[in-house]
Design a protein around this motif. Sequence first.
Motif, PDB file in Angstrom:
ATOM      1  N   MET A  80       4.975  -1.389  -8.894  1.00  0.00           N
ATOM      2  CA  MET A  80       4.962  -2.268 -10.062  1.00  0.00           C
ATOM      3  C   MET A  80       3.429  -1.877 -10.745  1.00  0.00           C
ATOM      4  SD  MET A  80       5.480  -6.087 -10.213  1.00  0.00           S
ATOM      5  CE  MET A  80       6.365  -6.730 -11.440  1.00  0.00           C
TER       6      MET A  80
ATOM      7  N   MET B 161       2.417   5.829  -3.563  1.00  0.00           N
ATOM      8  CA  MET B 161       3.282   5.252  -2.641  1.00  0.00           C
ATOM      9  C   MET B 161       4.634   5.948  -2.486  1.00  0.00           C
ATOM     10  SD  MET B 161       1.903   3.060  -0.621  1.00  0.00           S
ATOM     11  CE  MET B 161       3.169   2.028   0.066  1.00  0.00           C
TER      12      MET B 161
ATOM     13  N   ARG C 168      -1.744   4.750  -8.987  1.00  0.00           N
ATOM     14  CA  ARG C 168      -1.685   4.089  -7.705  1.00  0.00           C
ATOM     15  C   ARG C 168      -0.204   3.708  -7.108  1.00  0.00           C
ATOM     16  NH1 ARG C 168      -4.690  -1.895  -7.547  1.00  0.00           N
ATOM     17  NH2 ARG C 168      -2.844  -2.496  -8.899  1.00  0.00           N
ATOM     18  N   SER C 169       0.575   3.259  -8.116  1.00  0.00           N
ATOM     19  CA  SER C 169       1.836   2.968  -7.577  1.00  0.00           C
ATOM     20  C   SER C 169       2.525   4.487  -7.286  1.00  0.00           C
ATOM     21  CB  SER C 169       2.534   2.171  -8.821  1.00  0.00           C
ATOM     22  OG  SER C 169       2.396   0.847  -8.920  1.00  0.00           O
TER      23      SER C 169
ATOM     24  N   ASP D 268       0.181  -7.275  -2.656  1.00  0.00           N
ATOM     25  CA  ASP D 268       1.514  -7.669  -2.420  1.00  0.00           C
ATOM     26  C   ASP D 268       2.614  -6.620  -2.928  1.00  0.00           C
ATOM     27  OD1 ASP D 268       0.854  -9.725  -0.969  1.00  0.00           O
ATOM     28  OD2 ASP D 268       1.465 -11.114  -2.440  1.00  0.00           O
ATOM     29  N   ALA D 269       2.442  -5.934  -4.118  1.00  0.00           N
ATOM     30  CA  ALA D 269       3.553  -5.142  -4.657  1.00  0.00           C
ATOM     31  C   ALA D 269       3.265  -3.994  -4.215  1.00  0.00           C
ATOM     32  CB  ALA D 269       3.149  -5.209  -6.052  1.00  0.00           C
ATOM     33  N   LEU D 270       2.190  -3.536  -3.454  1.00  0.00           N
ATOM     34  CA  LEU D 270       1.848  -2.311  -2.777  1.00  0.00           C
ATOM     35  C   LEU D 270       2.262  -2.337  -1.285  1.00  0.00           C
ATOM     36  CD1 LEU D 270      -1.680  -1.196  -4.203  1.00  0.00           C
ATOM     37  CD2 LEU D 270       0.423  -0.044  -4.430  1.00  0.00           C
ATOM     38  N   GLY D 271       2.767  -3.613  -0.933  1.00  0.00           N
ATOM     39  CA  GLY D 271       3.385  -3.328   0.395  1.00  0.00           C
ATOM     40  C   GLY D 271       2.355  -3.870   1.452  1.00  0.00           C
ATOM     41  N   LEU D 272       1.172  -4.341   1.101  1.00  0.00           N
ATOM     42  CA  LEU D 272       0.060  -4.555   2.291  1.00  0.00           C
ATOM     43  C   LEU D 272       0.471  -6.201   2.771  1.00  0.00           C
ATOM     44  CD1 LEU D 272      -3.401  -4.205   0.330  1.00  0.00           C
ATOM     45  CD2 LEU D 272      -2.132  -2.522   1.747  1.00  0.00           C
TER      46      LEU D 272
ATOM     47  N   LEU E 131      -6.284  -3.449 -11.161  1.00  0.00           N
ATOM     48  CA  LEU E 131      -6.833  -2.481 -10.165  1.00  0.00           C
ATOM     49  C   LEU E 131      -8.010  -3.425  -9.185  1.00  0.00           C
ATOM     50  CD1 LEU E 131      -7.617   0.349 -12.501  1.00  0.00           C
ATOM     51  CD2 LEU E 131      -5.674   0.325 -10.841  1.00  0.00           C
TER      52      LEU E 131
ATOM     53  N   GLN F 124      -4.789  -9.890  -8.367  1.00  0.00           N
ATOM     54  CA  GLN F 124      -5.554  -9.156  -7.460  1.00  0.00           C
ATOM     55  C   GLN F 124      -4.402  -9.154  -6.042  1.00  0.00           C
ATOM     56  OE1 GLN F 124      -8.422  -6.974  -6.958  1.00  0.00           O
ATOM     57  NE2 GLN F 124      -7.809  -7.083  -9.121  1.00  0.00           N
TER      58      GLN F 124
ATOM     59  N   PHE G 129       1.284  -3.708 -13.771  1.00  0.00           N
ATOM     60  CA  PHE G 129       1.242  -4.956 -14.448  1.00  0.00           C
ATOM     61  C   PHE G 129       0.485  -4.937 -15.815  1.00  0.00           C
ATOM     62  CE2 PHE G 129       0.919  -5.483  -9.754  1.00  0.00           C
ATOM     63  CZ  PHE G 129       1.514  -6.704  -9.591  1.00  0.00           C
TER      64      PHE G 129
ATOM     65  N   ARG H 127       8.935  -3.636  -1.058  1.00  0.00           N
ATOM     66  CA  ARG H 127       7.789  -3.413  -1.700  1.00  0.00           C
ATOM     67  C   ARG H 127       7.261  -2.114  -1.308  1.00  0.00           C
ATOM     68  NH1 ARG H 127       4.979  -9.312  -0.636  1.00  0.00           N
ATOM     69  NH2 ARG H 127       5.834 -10.455  -2.311  1.00  0.00           N
ATOM     70  N   ARG H 128       7.321  -1.277  -0.310  1.00  0.00           N
ATOM     71  CA  ARG H 128       7.005  -0.112  -0.180  1.00  0.00           C
ATOM     72  C   ARG H 128       7.654   0.752  -0.866  1.00  0.00           C
ATOM     73  NH1 ARG H 128       6.631  -1.476   5.410  1.00  0.00           N
ATOM     74  NH2 ARG H 128       8.448  -1.017   5.921  1.00  0.00           N
TER      75      ARG H 128
ATOM     76  N   LEU I 194      -5.506   3.584  -0.754  1.00  0.00           N
ATOM     77  CA  LEU I 194      -5.568   2.282   0.174  1.00  0.00           C
ATOM     78  C   LEU I 194      -4.054   2.140   0.784  1.00  0.00           C
ATOM     79  CD1 LEU I 194      -7.539  -0.269   0.467  1.00  0.00           C
ATOM     80  CD2 LEU I 194      -5.761  -1.519  -0.852  1.00  0.00           C
ATOM     81  N   ALA I 195      -3.262   1.797  -0.117  1.00  0.00           N
ATOM     82  CA  ALA I 195      -1.828   1.446   0.503  1.00  0.00           C
ATOM     83  C   ALA I 195      -1.155   2.890   1.237  1.00  0.00           C
ATOM     84  CB  ALA I 195      -0.832   1.202  -0.703  1.00  0.00           C
TER      85      ALA I 195
ATOM     86  N   ALA J  59      -1.230  -7.516  -6.881  1.00  0.00           N
ATOM     87  CA  ALA J  59      -1.247  -5.978  -6.811  1.00  0.00           C
ATOM     88  C   ALA J  59      -1.149  -5.701  -5.347  1.00  0.00           C
ATOM     89  CB  ALA J  59      -2.380  -5.620  -7.502  1.00  0.00           C
TER      90      ALA J  59
END
Lengths: 252, 366
Positions: free
Chosen positions: A91, A163, A159-160, B266-270, A98, B261, A93, A86-87, A110-111, B264
């Motif tokens: 993705m 990362m 945002r994606s 999860d997809a960011l890897g949190l 958001l 939410q 959507f 996932r890192r 954030l990520a 999203a």
Amino acid sequence: MSDSQAAPGAMIELQGVHKWYGDFHVLRDIDLQVGRGEKVVVCGPSGSGKSTMIRCINRLEEHQQGRILVAGIELNADLKNIEAIRREVGMVFQQFNLFPHLTVLQNLTLAPIWVRKLPRKEAEETARYYLERVRIPDQADKYPGQLSGGQQQRVAIARSLCMKPEIMLFDEPTSALDPEMIKEVLDVMVQLANEGMTMVCVTHEMGFARTVADMMVFMDRGEIVERAPPKEFFSAPKSERTKAFLSQILAH
Amino acid sequence: MADITESLPVAAQAPPPRPGGVLGWLRVNLFSTVANTILTLLCVALLAVALPPLIRWGLIDAIWHAPDGQACRGDGACWAFIGEKYRFILFGFFPATETWRPAVVVVIFVTMIVAACDRRMWGRRLAVLWLVGLLAVFALMRGGFAGMGKVETALWSGLPLTLILAVVGMLLGFPFGILLALGRRSRLPAVRAICIGYIELVRGVPLITMLFMASLMLPLFLPAGMTIDKLVRAQVAFILFAGAYLAEVVRGGLQAIPRGQIEAADALGLSYIQRTRLIVLPQALAMVIPPLVNTFIGIFKDTALVIIISLFDLLTTAETALGDGNWQGFYVEAYVFVGAIYWSFCFFMSRYSQLLEREFNRGKRR
């Protein structure tokens, strides 16, 4: 089953993937390879399993049979593998997703801060760079609810990208947008494609597909019916189902 | 842009003027329809009937100073009773020579609460402040050092006791409730079952029963010679009770978080913990502020039930004060006094929650 040997440089590899929702067989023996820098556009009627397939690639959905390898890592129940994948996989959507309680800048940082452990300052610099890239540098301190749909989707893309993913997945990114906003999002995606990002897009934007796709994949009833380079796919589709689908969406 | 404006067939116009001034406001708000007018007049009549006697009783005919209860009987309120008894009502059986200690405790509580209301304070600083504050509260109440006499918990009473039970109950009950709510939605069947079982059990039992159990039954299970302070037992019962109720409120918020939410995040890897702390809880809790504060207010007032295990909270000290032979029968005055104290704390919570709601919803709905 196709060859189980990973193609050199294959970033995504699906081998004989099956999935069921209860008794309903949503994915049937899916084989798919996406090489580094390759752009794959997936289309098909609604309910054909294209969203489910793309969501299996970062494990938002679980496959029950077959193998999925992403960037050389096998997707299985191992949480470490899932988080590692996932890192590397961004993705986007259909509904943007958001985080409404955070500002645009906070959404973007954030990520990187929590997952990549970047210092805040560095994360913010990256965030501003990508906001510039998606052409909304001046909205950093607003909340998502204050932006238009097109702007929100571009923030979601940024945002994606913050990362620094190897792969970007797009799940019908323009389907929830008002018509006049579709182009601004597609422009950003084309730009991204031109820079060599590995992309898998579920979309009905056939103009976009023609411009960027290296490979078209047509799905129907849970299986991949046809795959071909766009030129061939649009001018000489082989299967009847593909022809019927294309005539429907290209008719107007 | 300019040519578009010019080509518009209907130019933008100012909105029609709204009826201004006091008369305009009256017409729009109080006398807009026949029904509205009748209601307005009815309310005015009610006030006219109710207010003058109240003012006469509470202010004009009230007696402010009197040597004893006999001298204080008249048509009005006997505020002299409060003047005579306020120390006991507020601080109960705490040694009278040491009144400054519980008084400082109340000040500490109010300071901590006010500090917690400022969102800029939220963070490590506030946690430290609260920790220090609570330790100071404990040290002041208990004493036994620096020349302060030791005071047994049985003598802790009145407002400090109410504040300790309520504030510590909320402070520890809230995170406990959040954990229960998360556990109730866990994927692990065992965790889920335990949380559901706990919540349903505690919610299904009156608080009084729990206090009784904590007070009377718990000692039976402890090894001989081992005792747990009664106040601690009551406090634990409060935390357990508050947790179960708050859990269900929090769960309401958790359920309202859109699936997207979580996807999203999860997809960011949190990770699960990051996702819960950064994405899910901030939104879920902001959504349930009204029922949350409702529950807090309920808990605050439920502290009055500790009389059942003979702890003397604010309400009980007031009732005890009424038992003084020299000052008998001033129920209304006593209840008005403690009622006003309860009310000011609860009203404060209510107003603050509205402010918080506005802040959290900033930029969300538009």
